[in-house]
Design an enzyme around this catalytic site. Structure first.
Site, short mmCIF file in Angstrom:
data_model
loop_
_atom_site.label_atom_id
_atom_site.label_comp_id
_atom_site.label_asym_id
_atom_site.label_seq_id
_atom_site.Cartn_x
_atom_site.Cartn_y
_atom_site.Cartn_z
N GLU A 147 0.82 -1.22 0.00
CA GLU A 147 0.00 0.00 0.00
C GLU A 147 0.84 1.26 0.00
O GLU A 147 1.73 1.45 0.84
CB GLU A 147 -0.93 0.02 1.21
N LYS A 163 -8.62 -0.58 0.87
CA LYS A 163 -9.70 -1.00 1.76
C LYS A 163 -10.51 -2.05 1.01
O LYS A 163 -11.00 -1.79 -0.09
CB LYS A 163 -10.59 0.17 2.18
#
Length: 345
Positions: A147, A163
């Protein structure tokens, strides 16, 4: 030393906790702890080098059964129910609930995090993988982060919040998409505090990315930095990363402090590099991250795992998500994981 994305930095010049130094000169490795610790290390030499193949015996990690968790299954699922109660009361829309796993290092002399990075590159390759090894300053980190926290090129700043997690794309639920959109709004707000008015955009929303053993929903938020925004302002606006806190961020942080029983440390912080001479940078969210803790009588290896909790969360499913995120990485750190995707007997 530090290793990121085909770059290896060596020849430590100086270390500081002042983020303003990132706007000076030179190549810096950065480790920002979730609770607010901050370390910038400037190096004299930076060269290109791929991660070497694992060297037999260079890393001796814990067995997969040696790990203990700061929150066991009962405590974690109770925490999920607690967050849902806060959501029902209107205090938060989403909060990230994490637990820290710890295991004794069986042979601290054979606990070189750069050797662990070599194993991770083989067993769990990741776009923001890296090493920071500064034992004199208590920093020994190996990350396989998928990420992006912040990428900078000149005056352009970008974030890539994750997410939504499943074993396959078919596992992703409506709840995962809603969770991603909520965090995108939060990151847009964070970047809007430091970017020129009207410059913040979302080029990608809820794109599916495949990673070893799982898939994620990933979005991209981009903006053009305001003229008066330097690294202190950037980090003050964006840290800690929204994807590992929740929305609203202030409420989520209060709930995290209430429910979590161990500090996250570099896990969920920011880990990466800044090239001050070229005004470029790449900082990962410190997920899928191992760090060595030598402060106690027995050196420990630590690893964090967590999940974003919304009203649509099922406590047992969220616990299973934390297990999914951890299982492959713990097998790699044990030294028993094979690149074929199997755990050796």
């Amino acid at each position: 030393m530090a290793r990121f994305g085909g770059l290896v930095a060596s020849g430590l010049r100086d270390v500081t906790s002042d983020p303003a130094a990132l706007g000076s000169s030179g190549f810096w490795a950065v480790c920002a702890g979730f609770e607010g610790s901050f370390l910038c290390a400037r190096f004299d030499t930076v060269r290109t080098a791929e991660v070497p193949a694992p060297v037999p015996g260079a890393w001796h990690g814990p067995a997969t059964g040696d790990w203990t968790s700061s929150l066991d299954r009962a405590a974690y699922t109770a925490g999920v129910r607690g967050i849902r109660a806060y959501i029902a009361a209107g205090e938060v829309y989403q909060a990230n609930l994490c637990r820290v796993l710890s295991a004794p290092l069986p042979d601290p002399a054979r606990a070189d995090v750069d050797a662990l990075t070599a194993l991770l590159a083989r067993g769990n390759p990741a776009p923001y993988a890296g090493t920071i090894r500064l034992p004199a300053y208590g920093v020994e980190i190996a990350t396989a982060s998928p990420e992006l926290f912040l990428r900078r090129h000149g005056r352009t700043i970008e974030s890539g919040p994750i997410k939504g997690t499943g074993r396959t794309e078919a596992d992703l639920l409506e709840k995962d998409h809603a969770e991603n959109v909520m965090i995108v709004d939060l990151v847009r707000n964070d970047l809007g505090r430091i970017c020129a008015t009207g410059s913040v955009s979302v080029p990608d929303l809820c794109a599916v990315e495949k990673h070893p053993g799982l898939v994620h929903l990933v979005s991209t938020v981009r903006g053009r930095l305001a003229d008066d925004a330097g690294w202190p302002e950037i980090l003050a606006a964006a840290f800690p990363p929204g994807s590992v806190t929740g929305a609203p961020k202030s409420s989520a942080l209060r709930i995290i402090r209430e429910l979590e029983t161990a500090p996250r440390g570099p896990y969920c912080g920011g880990i990466g590099w800044v090239d001050a001479d070229r005004a470029t940078a790449s900082l990962a969210v410190g997920i899928r991250t191992f760090w060595t803790d030598r402060t106690g009588p027995a050196p420990l290896l630590r690893f964090g795992t967590g999940a974003g909790i919304t009203w649509g969360s099922d406590p047992e499913r969220e616990w299973a998500e934390t297990e999914l995120k951890a299982s492959r990485l713990l097998a790699v750190a044990s030294g028993t994981y094979e690149a074929t995707g199997r755990t050796a007997p």
